[in-house]
Design a protein around this motif. Structure first.
Motif, short mmCIF file in Angstrom:
data_model
loop_
_atom_site.label_atom_id
_atom_site.label_comp_id
_atom_site.label_asym_id
_atom_site.label_seq_id
_atom_site.Cartn_x
_atom_site.Cartn_y
_atom_site.Cartn_z
N GLY A 327 48.05 37.38 43.28
CA GLY A 327 47.07 38.10 42.07
C GLY A 327 45.64 37.90 42.54
N GLN A 328 45.35 36.66 43.10
CA GLN A 328 43.76 36.36 44.07
C GLN A 328 43.22 37.36 44.30
OE1 GLN A 328 41.93 33.59 42.43
NE2 GLN A 328 43.37 34.26 40.12
N GLU A 330 45.20 40.20 45.24
CA GLU A 330 44.08 41.45 45.21
C GLU A 330 43.19 41.92 44.16
OE1 GLU A 330 48.18 42.10 42.41
OE2 GLU A 330 49.70 42.55 44.47
N ALA A 331 42.99 41.02 43.22
CA ALA A 331 42.26 41.32 42.29
C ALA A 331 40.10 41.20 43.14
CB ALA A 331 41.68 40.05 41.03
N ALA A 332 40.37 40.43 43.85
CA ALA A 332 39.11 40.50 45.48
C ALA A 332 39.44 41.47 46.16
CB ALA A 332 39.48 39.42 46.66
N ASP A 333 40.48 41.95 46.18
CA ASP A 333 41.23 43.27 47.29
C ASP A 333 40.42 44.19 46.39
OD1 ASP A 333 41.48 42.77 49.72
OD2 ASP A 333 43.51 43.05 49.32
N ALA A 334 40.55 44.37 44.48
CA ALA A 334 40.24 45.53 43.72
C ALA A 334 38.46 45.77 43.47
CB ALA A 334 40.39 45.34 42.33
N LEU A 335 38.09 44.64 43.78
CA LEU A 335 36.75 44.80 43.68
C LEU A 335 36.06 45.26 44.67
CD1 LEU A 335 36.59 41.13 41.39
CD2 LEU A 335 36.19 43.31 40.96
N GLY A 336 36.27 45.46 46.14
CA GLY A 336 35.66 46.07 46.44
C GLY A 336 35.48 44.81 47.96
N LEU A 337 36.26 43.53 47.65
CA LEU A 337 35.14 42.51 49.14
C LEU A 337 36.68 42.43 50.05
CD1 LEU A 337 35.59 39.77 46.37
CD2 LEU A 337 33.41 40.41 47.23
N ASP A 338 35.23 42.49 50.91
CA ASP A 338 36.04 42.96 52.22
C ASP A 338 36.74 41.47 53.24
OD1 ASP A 338 34.24 41.24 53.83
OD2 ASP A 338 33.14 42.30 54.25
N LYS A 341 34.75 38.49 52.89
CA LYS A 341 33.93 38.06 51.89
C LYS A 341 35.51 37.23 51.28
CE LYS A 341 30.11 40.91 52.12
NZ LYS A 341 29.96 42.17 51.85
N ILE A 346 36.53 34.07 47.82
CA ILE A 346 37.42 33.36 46.58
C ILE A 346 39.16 32.39 47.38
CG2 ILE A 346 39.53 34.79 45.20
CD1 ILE A 346 36.53 35.16 44.68
#
Lengths: 432, 267
Positions: A327-328, A330-338, A341, A346
């Motif tokens: 989930g960590q 996925e959450a980073a991906d979902a926020l648009g972090l490349d 980053k 994260i």
């Protein structure tokens, strides 16, 4: 009975009982003793046996330590002073401490490694303690070049030229970023390599000709003792962590080429004893280098030790990465972090926190493994203890030297271990 | 409107004045297929979501509903067909993916807050690093949205110190800080106690009241009834039935839907 009592007899308390002290045997040291040492026949017996063993050990070692001789020119003198009594001869430390610490480093230049060590703590402090001002990190970045110059001396333009390579890389990255991201990454890698291979040499010689600044040059074979342990250990530690992180990420990469290179590297290095790699460094590496290049032995050892530790580090970090919930990511991906980053902000802060015990374990192992360089002829403290024993003055002395060497290693390793506990406590965020 | 079949655990009137569906297409999915290995998870999905729509996706577990909304911000990759979000097609191009992801907010079943950062840092991280918003401005925005989800006083705590409902509201605020045009909810209340479900649903309803385009995978049929303008029922990776909530609940057409509703509503 009491039930009947309470149900049938009305009762009202008219005075409240004050708080009282527990009985004497139920508090303080007495309670502790009773609970921990004498809680039953078996435990009392074990306590007494343990006390007896400690007493015997103290009786054996105590007089030897208390009768220590600190001032003598040789083992023979020591024995004369002791006159048959048992006693340690720490005079060897007083006589030869400079060799154990610095090897054959020129005496009038001892201030340079000492200054380098003091500055090391200054450079480390902003890394170890985040509450310190971030501007100190600039000094941390300069420190490796400064330390090199302090330890080896020579022309000041050599480390400056090496440092400029990074500046060249950064400039290439910024310049090419406007054109293309991928090109910028290639440029940032290629430009410094070109600089070091082609331009750094001429830069060094021209600048030295114009401004011949620099400290007195000290050859690598004059390094020894703890100086060599610390140089190899600290370089290995500070280089193996970033390399290990990259290897761990590479091992998880979707890119099959990068992944297989990392897997093969890690598995190869982990499958080979360090001593083999050190022999490779000292004997074989020169065959693979272009003829005429002389590559410093300490530098070769640092490279091998770093590679060795980084393979272990990669697996430790991989353990931390595996412990993170999906989930960590996925959450980073979902926020648009490349990718980078997400890793930096994260994933890594959490994965590294989980891996702290393993990382420090690897560090401590690496630091102690530096004593293996004795087998390839570098005079680390163990090597020097052999050298000291080889002299007629101190022929036959063992314990005192090993106690001293062990104590110094212990101070560094115990320090690392305590720091890692402090860090774990400080980063504890789950409040469970 | 006919009698509600299901109760909404929120005792306040819902303001529908801002809930307007426009003609503008927000998400266009055409003939999309996805496989996990050889398992065909999503089969020939066709779907258009207009701006301002509030869609509830329901269905038995394993029906592919979560996978469908995870495809919309490319947490899952689809193997054939087309997904166009806000005019950007999702392909292997990382630039497009990052663009879509920064426009589409997502709320997860298990919140997925970043445990090593404070609530405020959780909310400001993406605006600062992705949108390049100055820190002070990002913090002001974050506080605004934390007030909106009614937990501004928790801003400096860590996620581990909050209850599940509070964490989920933080997760919603974190998504909102990126000023998304579309919000995806992947079973946002499934991991929560009844009391906490209420506070999270309340937050989601206020979001709907402001006219946000929302896709929710949820089993909260009361929410679907009260807020959604369309309910989609999925089974075995396919859209089986879609309709307005009142038609869907009162007059389900397919046998599969009837069975599902009878199970989930208990009558």
């Amino acid at each position: 009975m009491s039930d009947t009592h309470s149900n049938t007899v009305a009762y009202v308390r008219d005075t409240m009982l004050p708080q009282t002290e527990p009985p004497l045997t139920e508090k303080g040291a007495l309670k502790w003793l009773r609970e921990n040492l004498f809680s039953g026949w078996l435990n009392t017996g074990l306590t007494l046996i343990a006390l007896f063993i400690i007493w015997q050990a103290l009786m054996a070692v105590g007089p030897w330590l208390l009768n220590s001789v600190w001032n003598a020119g040789s083992l023979r003198e020591c024995r004369d002073i002791l006159d048959g009594a048992t006693g340690a001869c720490f005079a060897v430390i007083v006589d030869r401490w400079h060799q154990l610490l610095f090897g054959f480093y020129p005496r009038h230049l001892y201030w340079r490694p000492v200054l380098a060590l003091v500055l090391l703590f200054v450079a480390l402090s902003p890394v170890l303690f985040p509450s310190l001002p971030r501007r100190l990190l600039t000094f941390t970045a300069i420190y490796p070049f400064l330390a090199y110059h302090l330890l080896w001396g020579g022309s000041v333009w050599l480390p400056i030229g090496a440092a400029l390579g990074f500046v060249v890389g950064a400039l290439a990255y910024i310049g090419l970023k406007r054109v293309n991201n991928l090109l910028a990454v290639f440029g940032a890698v290629l430009a410094p390599v070109l600089w070091w291979l082609v331009l750094a040499g001429p830069f060094d010689s021209t600048m030295s000709a114009v401004l011949p600044w620099g400290l007195e040059f000290v050859r690598s074979d004059r390094f020894g003792g703890f100086l060599i342990s610390l140089v190899i250990g600290i370089s290995g530690i500070s280089l193996s962590l970033p390399l290990g992180i990259l290897l761990a990420l590479g091992r998880q990469s979707d890119m099959i080429f990068i992944k297989s290179v990392c897997v093969v590297f890690i598995e190869f290095i982990r499958g080979v004893p360090l001593i083999t790699l050190l022999f490779t460094a000292s004997l074989l590496l020169n065959f693979f280098l272009p003829p005429g290049t002389s590559f410093d032995l300490i530098l070769r050892v640092i490279i091998m030790v770093t590679l060795f530790a980084s393979a272990y580090m990669a697996e430790v970090v991989r353990g931390g990465l595996a412990a993170l919930p999906k989930g960590q990511y996925e959450a980073a991906d979902a926020l648009g972090l490349d990718y980078w980053k997400a890793q930096r902000l994260i994933i890594m802060p959490q994965a590294l926190k989980i891996s702290i015990p393993g990382i420090v374990n690897t560090f401590i192992g690496l630091f102690k493994d530096t004593t293996l360089v004795v087998f390839i002829g570098l005079l680390d403290p163990i090597g020097l203890s052999n050298a000291i024993r080889a002299s007629t003055d101190w022929n036959g002395i063992y314990w005192e030297l090993f106690i001293f060497i062990g104590l110094l290693f212990f101070i560094f390793c115990f320090g690392m271990s305590r720091y890692s506990l402090y860090l774990e406590r400080k980063l504890k965020r789950d409040h469970r | 409107m006919s009698d509600p079949v299901v109760e909404l655990p929120i005792d306040r009137a819902i303001d529908t004045s801002q809930m307007k569906v426009t003609d503008e297409v927000a998400i266009q999915i055409s003939d999309m297929n996805k496989w996990y290995g050889s398992f065909h998870v999503l089969r020939a999905i066709n779907m258009t979501v207009n701006r301002g729509e509030r869609i509830v996706i329901c269905g038995p577990s394993g029906s592919g509903k979560s996978t469908l909304i995870r495809c919309i911000n490319r947490l899952e990759e689809h193997q054939s067909g087309q997904i166009i979000v806000d005019g950007t097609e999702l392909t292997g191009d990382l630039k497009n993916i990052d663009k879509v992801r920064s426009e589409v907010g997502m709320v997860f079943q298990h919140f997925n807050l970043f445990p090593h950062l404070t609530i405020l840092e959780n909310c400001t991280l993406a605006p600062i690093w992705v949108r390049k918003v100055p820190k002070r401005e990002a913090e002001a925005t974050a506080m605004h949205f934390l007030e909106k989800v009614k937990i501004p006083e928790q801003a400096n705590k860590y996620p581990g110190q909050l209850s599940g409902g509070q964490q989920q509201r933080v997760a919603i605020a974190r998504s909102l800080c990126m000023k998304p045009r579309i919000m995806l909810f992947d079973e946002p209340t499934s991991a929560l106690d009844p009391e906490m479900i209420k506070e999270v649903l309340d937050t989601m309803i206020s979001l709907a009241e402001e006219g946000m385009t929302m896709l929710c995978v949820t089993h909260e049929m009361g929410f679907a009834q009260a807020v959604a303008n369309r309910v989609i029922f999925m089974d075995q990776g396919q859209v089986v039935e879609q309709n307005t909530p009142s038609e869907f609940f009162n007059n389900p057409q397919s046998e599969r839907t009837k069975l599902f509703l009878s199970q989930i509503l208990g009558h």
